[in-house]
Design an enzyme around this catalytic site. Structure first.
Site, PDB file in Angstrom:
ATOM      1  N   SER A 248       0.789  -1.237   0.000  1.00  0.00           N
ATOM      2  CA  SER A 248       0.000   0.000   0.000  1.00  0.00           C
ATOM      3  C   SER A 248       0.822   1.288   0.000  1.00  0.00           C
ATOM      4  O   SER A 248       0.297   2.341  -0.351  1.00  0.00           O
ATOM      5  CB  SER A 248      -0.965   0.020   1.190  1.00  0.00           C
TER       6      SER A 248
ATOM      7  N   LYS B 235       0.559   4.584   6.673  1.00  0.00           N
ATOM      8  CA  LYS B 235      -0.100   5.383   5.624  1.00  0.00           C
ATOM      9  C   LYS B 235       0.386   6.823   5.702  1.00  0.00           C
ATOM     10  O   LYS B 235       1.044   7.226   6.656  1.00  0.00           O
ATOM     11  CB  LYS B 235      -1.628   5.386   5.796  1.00  0.00           C
TER      12      LYS B 235
END
Length: 167
Positions: free
Chosen positions: A36, A79
């Site tokens: 990700s 993230k």
């Protein structure tokens, strides 16, 4: 001469012990398991997380953070923050806008064409996205992230030695 050597050795040992104690309490070192955050952070890299980063300050837009995420099983996610409390976030055709202005995201190479309705990031939360937008479980899926779930700021990739770079 021998006394000086012992004193120097004692100081070195004390510094190492203090560094290990500090690391045990203020640093985490998870291994990244998914794609990700590609290309910035690769699967398999071990990342140093500064757990003191937000005890004395607030997260900033663009910071790469680690946080607890419980669905479907408890994990540590990494993230990038794209929205802070009070920001109006919109995603149109894969382009993220913050407060009506398109966000400059040179770190995103793998975009998708997703469109999401605008939302205002609530107080006490941040909006996070993975750099690999086509393969990331992030705020688009689970909504804004509570600041209480933030573990710290990702500082550097330790292994393999590639390093994180600023946004």
């Amino acid at each position: 001469m021998a006394t000086q050597a012992r004193t120097i050795a004692s100081v070195i040992v004390q510094v190492i012990v203090l560094a290990l104690i500090a690391a045990a309490f203020f640093v985490r070192i998870p291994q990244v398991s998914g794609p990700s955050m590609e290309p910035r952070i690769q699967p398999g890299q071990v990342v140093l997380i500064n757990t003191l980063a937000y005890r004395f300050g607030k997260p900033a837009r663009g910071a790469i953070i680690a946080f607890r995420h419980d669905a479907p099983t408890p994990e540590t996610y990494i993230k990038r923050i794209v929205g802070l409390a009070g920001d109006r976030i919109a995603i149109t055709g894969g382009t993220v806008s913050v407060n009506g202005a398109p966000l400059d995201e040179p770190y995103v190479r793998f975009r998708n064409a997703q469109t999401l309705a605008p939302l205002t990031v609530p107080a006490g939360t941040v909006y996070v996205l993975g750099d690999n937008r086509s393969d990331s479980d992030d705020s688009r899926d689970f909504g804004p992230l509570a600041l209480q779930d933030v573990i710290g700021q990702a500082v550097v990739a330790l292994w393999p030695p590639r390093g994180l770079t600023a946004p």
